[in-house]
Design an enzyme around this catalytic site. Structure first.
Site, PDB file in Angstrom:
ATOM      1  N   ASP A  14       0.690  -1.303   0.039  1.00  0.00           N
ATOM      2  CA  ASP A  14      -0.116  -0.359   0.076  1.00  0.00           C
ATOM      3  C   ASP A  14       0.720   0.910   0.327  1.00  0.00           C
ATOM      4  O   ASP A  14       2.183   1.506   0.354  1.00  0.00           O
ATOM      5  CB  ASP A  14      -0.463  -0.170   1.393  1.00  0.00           C
ATOM      6  CG  ASP A  14      -1.762   1.002   1.211  1.00  0.00           C
ATOM      7  OD1 ASP A  14      -2.159   1.781  -0.265  1.00  0.00           O
ATOM      8  OD2 ASP A  14      -2.966   1.450   2.496  1.00  0.00           O
ATOM      9  N   GLY A  15       0.423   2.507  -0.524  1.00  0.00           N
ATOM     10  CA  GLY A  15       1.007   3.571   0.156  1.00  0.00           C
ATOM     11  C   GLY A  15       2.060   4.039  -1.175  1.00  0.00           C
ATOM     12  O   GLY A  15       2.199   5.166  -1.529  1.00  0.00           O
ATOM     13  N   ASN A  16       1.156   3.574  -3.059  1.00  0.00           N
ATOM     14  CA  ASN A  16       1.854   4.124  -3.834  1.00  0.00           C
ATOM     15  C   ASN A  16       1.352   5.721  -4.823  1.00  0.00           C
ATOM     16  O   ASN A  16       2.229   6.262  -4.873  1.00  0.00           O
ATOM     17  CB  ASN A  16       1.138   2.546  -5.161  1.00  0.00           C
ATOM     18  CG  ASN A  16       2.089   1.709  -5.309  1.00  0.00           C
ATOM     19  OD1 ASN A  16       2.750   1.422  -4.607  1.00  0.00           O
ATOM     20  ND2 ASN A  16       1.395   0.903  -6.203  1.00  0.00           N
ATOM     21  N   SER A  59      -7.477  -5.705  -5.251  1.00  0.00           N
ATOM     22  CA  SER A  59      -8.881  -5.950  -4.689  1.00  0.00           C
ATOM     23  C   SER A  59     -10.139  -5.949  -5.215  1.00  0.00           C
ATOM     24  O   SER A  59     -10.056  -5.135  -5.830  1.00  0.00           O
ATOM     25  CB  SER A  59      -8.272  -5.642  -3.070  1.00  0.00           C
ATOM     26  OG  SER A  59      -9.405  -3.759  -3.321  1.00  0.00           O
ATOM     27  N   THR A  60     -11.403  -6.447  -4.774  1.00  0.00           N
ATOM     28  CA  THR A  60     -12.186  -6.149  -5.363  1.00  0.00           C
ATOM     29  C   THR A  60     -12.813  -4.791  -5.334  1.00  0.00           C
ATOM     30  O   THR A  60     -13.645  -5.355  -5.565  1.00  0.00           O
ATOM     31  CB  THR A  60     -13.011  -7.554  -4.287  1.00  0.00           C
ATOM     32  OG1 THR A  60     -12.931  -7.277  -3.595  1.00  0.00           O
ATOM     33  CG2 THR A  60     -13.046  -9.060  -5.096  1.00  0.00           C
ATOM     34  N   ASN A  62     -10.953  -2.600  -5.064  1.00  0.00           N
ATOM     35  CA  ASN A  62     -10.064  -1.222  -5.944  1.00  0.00           C
ATOM     36  C   ASN A  62     -11.262  -1.041  -7.304  1.00  0.00           C
ATOM     37  O   ASN A  62     -10.609  -0.158  -8.448  1.00  0.00           O
ATOM     38  CB  ASN A  62      -8.846  -2.072  -6.141  1.00  0.00           C
ATOM     39  CG  ASN A  62      -8.194  -1.708  -5.147  1.00  0.00           C
ATOM     40  OD1 ASN A  62      -6.725  -3.158  -5.150  1.00  0.00           O
ATOM     41  ND2 ASN A  62      -8.383  -0.550  -3.959  1.00  0.00           N
ATOM     42  N   ARG A 187      -5.037  -1.946   9.440  1.00  0.00           N
ATOM     43  CA  ARG A 187      -5.444  -2.453   9.635  1.00  0.00           C
ATOM     44  C   ARG A 187      -5.407  -3.704   8.001  1.00  0.00           C
ATOM     45  O   ARG A 187      -4.547  -3.297   7.271  1.00  0.00           O
ATOM     46  CB  ARG A 187      -7.048  -1.409   8.293  1.00  0.00           C
ATOM     47  CG  ARG A 187      -6.906  -0.333   7.212  1.00  0.00           C
ATOM     48  CD  ARG A 187      -8.208  -0.221   6.626  1.00  0.00           C
ATOM     49  NE  ARG A 187      -7.458   0.999   5.915  1.00  0.00           N
ATOM     50  CZ  ARG A 187      -7.618   2.040   5.993  1.00  0.00           C
ATOM     51  NH1 ARG A 187      -7.598   2.789   7.064  1.00  0.00           N
ATOM     52  NH2 ARG A 187      -7.260   2.816   4.775  1.00  0.00           N
ATOM     53  N   ILE A 188      -6.476  -4.684   7.665  1.00  0.00           N
ATOM     54  CA  ILE A 188      -6.460  -5.602   7.119  1.00  0.00           C
ATOM     55  C   ILE A 188      -7.181  -5.768   5.576  1.00  0.00           C
ATOM     56  O   ILE A 188      -6.697  -6.704   4.258  1.00  0.00           O
ATOM     57  CB  ILE A 188      -6.307  -6.991   7.608  1.00  0.00           C
ATOM     58  CG1 ILE A 188      -7.242  -7.643   8.292  1.00  0.00           C
ATOM     59  CG2 ILE A 188      -4.928  -7.078   8.671  1.00  0.00           C
ATOM     60  CD1 ILE A 188      -7.763  -8.764   8.688  1.00  0.00           C
ATOM     61  N   GLU A 200       1.444 -13.069  12.490  1.00  0.00           N
ATOM     62  CA  GLU A 200       2.312 -11.894  13.419  1.00  0.00           C
ATOM     63  C   GLU A 200       2.036 -10.678  12.145  1.00  0.00           C
ATOM     64  O   GLU A 200       2.602 -10.739  10.483  1.00  0.00           O
ATOM     65  CB  GLU A 200       3.773 -12.291  13.647  1.00  0.00           C
ATOM     66  CG  GLU A 200       3.716 -13.420  14.304  1.00  0.00           C
ATOM     67  CD  GLU A 200       3.481 -13.161  15.228  1.00  0.00           C
ATOM     68  OE1 GLU A 200       3.145 -11.944  15.941  1.00  0.00           O
ATOM     69  OE2 GLU A 200       3.480 -14.029  16.688  1.00  0.00           O
TER      70      GLU A 200
HETATM   71  C1  IPE Z   1      -5.729  -2.635   0.093  1.00  0.00           C
HETATM   72  O1  IPE Z   1      -4.855  -1.764  -0.251  1.00  0.00           O
HETATM   73  C2  IPE Z   1      -5.301  -3.374  -1.779  1.00  0.00           C
HETATM   74  C3  IPE Z   1      -3.936  -3.118  -2.415  1.00  0.00           C
HETATM   75  C4  IPE Z   1      -2.574  -3.446  -1.929  1.00  0.00           C
HETATM   76  C5  IPE Z   1      -4.468  -3.995  -3.577  1.00  0.00           C
HETATM   77  P1  IPE Z   1      -6.325  -0.321  -0.168  1.00  0.00           P
HETATM   78  O2  IPE Z   1      -5.430   0.953  -0.006  1.00  0.00           O
HETATM   79  O3  IPE Z   1      -7.325  -0.641  -1.556  1.00  0.00           O
HETATM   80  O4  IPE Z   1      -7.291  -0.632   1.168  1.00  0.00           O
HETATM   81  P2  IPE Z   1      -8.061   0.842   1.922  1.00  0.00           P
HETATM   82  O5  IPE Z   1      -8.611   0.976   1.295  1.00  0.00           O
HETATM   83  O6  IPE Z   1      -6.766   1.721   2.305  1.00  0.00           O
HETATM   84  O7  IPE Z   1      -8.519  -0.233   3.202  1.00  0.00           O
HETATM   85  C1  IPE Z   2      -1.556  -0.043  -3.197  1.00  0.00           C
HETATM   86  O1  IPE Z   2      -1.986   1.664  -3.845  1.00  0.00           O
HETATM   87  C2  IPE Z   2      -2.010  -0.514  -4.403  1.00  0.00           C
HETATM   88  C3  IPE Z   2      -3.071  -1.025  -5.292  1.00  0.00           C
HETATM   89  C4  IPE Z   2      -4.167  -0.077  -4.583  1.00  0.00           C
HETATM   90  C5  IPE Z   2      -3.601  -1.544  -6.473  1.00  0.00           C
HETATM   91  P1  IPE Z   2      -2.390   2.777  -3.092  1.00  0.00           P
HETATM   92  O2  IPE Z   2      -3.040   2.691  -4.878  1.00  0.00           O
HETATM   93  O3  IPE Z   2      -3.738   2.542  -2.197  1.00  0.00           O
HETATM   94  O4  IPE Z   2      -1.892   3.819  -2.457  1.00  0.00           O
HETATM   95  P2  IPE Z   2      -2.278   4.751  -1.773  1.00  0.00           P
HETATM   96  O5  IPE Z   2      -3.068   3.888  -0.271  1.00  0.00           O
HETATM   97  O6  IPE Z   2      -3.584   5.767  -2.265  1.00  0.00           O
HETATM   98  O7  IPE Z   2      -1.471   5.553  -1.259  1.00  0.00           O
HETATM   99 MG    MG Z   3      -3.655   2.396  -0.323  1.00  0.00          MG
END
Ligand code: IPE
Ligand code: IPE
Ligand code: MG
Length: 235
Positions: A14-16, A59-60, A62, A187-188, A200
């Site tokens: 996460d965080g891209n 994710s479903t 996304n 969160r998961i 863990e």
């Molecule tokens: C979880 O990240 C899904 C992936 C890393 C592919 P999200 O960025 O979609 O999750 P939320 O919306 O912060 O819970």
């Molecule tokens: C995770 O990064 C990649 C995917 C969910 C595909 P995000 O696109 O959720 O990056 P943030 O959370 O918006 O920074």
């Molecule tokens: Mg994200």
């Protein structure tokens, strides 16, 4: 020391988007950097005695994002599959996918099938890519399949155990030992709910595009120090 390393590591990458926004770039640039980070990590972990690497790619949930971002991600998967493919082939790792095919384009499905087919005999490790994946979806899907087998008389209700249920999931994988989530969110997000029963958790503020081999080592070191009791008492 190495034998204490986790057997199954799962990562919520996460965080891209935030990585890109911090630099005044488009979110898609962050995804591109994220794919590069994944390539490095997948090249690294199998030499650390880690047998299974599961990654959350899409994710479903996304699908709620803008079409432009989704289209970019789907094209990126095609490119990333090809590049990761070279890495895992060299390493002798088997590629599998978890998730549902609906809504995915024929091109993406064909690329997934090619990777699965061409690595199916590899035994050095497993690279599980969760694409169009949801944890609740997986459990419901397994429940439907198990119900059908009961209805058809193939199994009895009393035969249902955790290990039998595991076989009805998208893939019959060992439990997750270490779950990593980058970007500071604790969160998961509907990731591998069943498999992380005794995992863990390792949460880090590092954004996924910045997660490198050093960060992976930190996560493993943290894991090694944990006292996993599984409900028992420390001896
Ligand atoms: C979880 O990240 C899904 C992936 C890393 C592919 P999200 O960025 O979609 O999750 P939320 O919306 O912060 O819970
Ligand atoms: C995770 O990064 C990649 C995917 C969910 C595909 P995000 O696109 O959720 O990056 P943030 O959370 O918006 O920074
Ligand atoms: Mg994200």
């Amino acid at each position: 020391m190495d034998n204490k390393n986790p057997n199954h590591v799962a990562i919520i990458m996460d965080g891209n988007g935030r990585w890109a926004q911090k630099r005044g770039l488009k979110r898609t640039k962050g995804h591109q950097k994220g794919a590069e980070a994944l390539k490095k990590i997948s090249e690294y972990v199998y030499d650390k005695n880690i047998k299974v690497l599961s990654v959350f790619a899409f994710s479903t949930e996304n699908w709620k994002r803008d079409k432009e971002e989704i289209d970019y991600l789907m094209n990126l998967f095609l490119k990333a599959f090809k590049e990761n493919f070279e890495v895992v082939k060299k390493k002798g790792v088997k590629v599998i996918f978890s998730g549902v095919k609906d809504k995915l384009s024929n091109k993406v499905i064909a690329a997934m099938e090619k990777m699965t087919e061409e690595t199916k005999d590899n035994e050095k490790g497993i690279f599980n890519i969760c694409l169009n994946y949801g944890g609740q979806d997986e459990i419901i899907n397994a429940t439907k399949k198990i119900s059908l087998d009961i209805k058809e008389g193939n199994i009895n209700i009393k035969d249902i155990t955790p290990s039998l249920f595991n076989k009805y999931l998208f893939n019959d994988l060992p439990p997750i030992d270490l779950l990593i989530r980058t970007s500071g969110e604790c969160r998961i997000s509907n990731f591998m709910l069943w498999q992380m029963a005794y995992a863990e958790f390792y949460f880090t503020d590092v954004l996924w595009p910045d997660f490198d081999e050093k960060e992976m080592d930190k996560a493993i070191e943290s894991y090694i120090k944990r006292d996993r009791r599984f409900g028992g008492v420390e001896k």
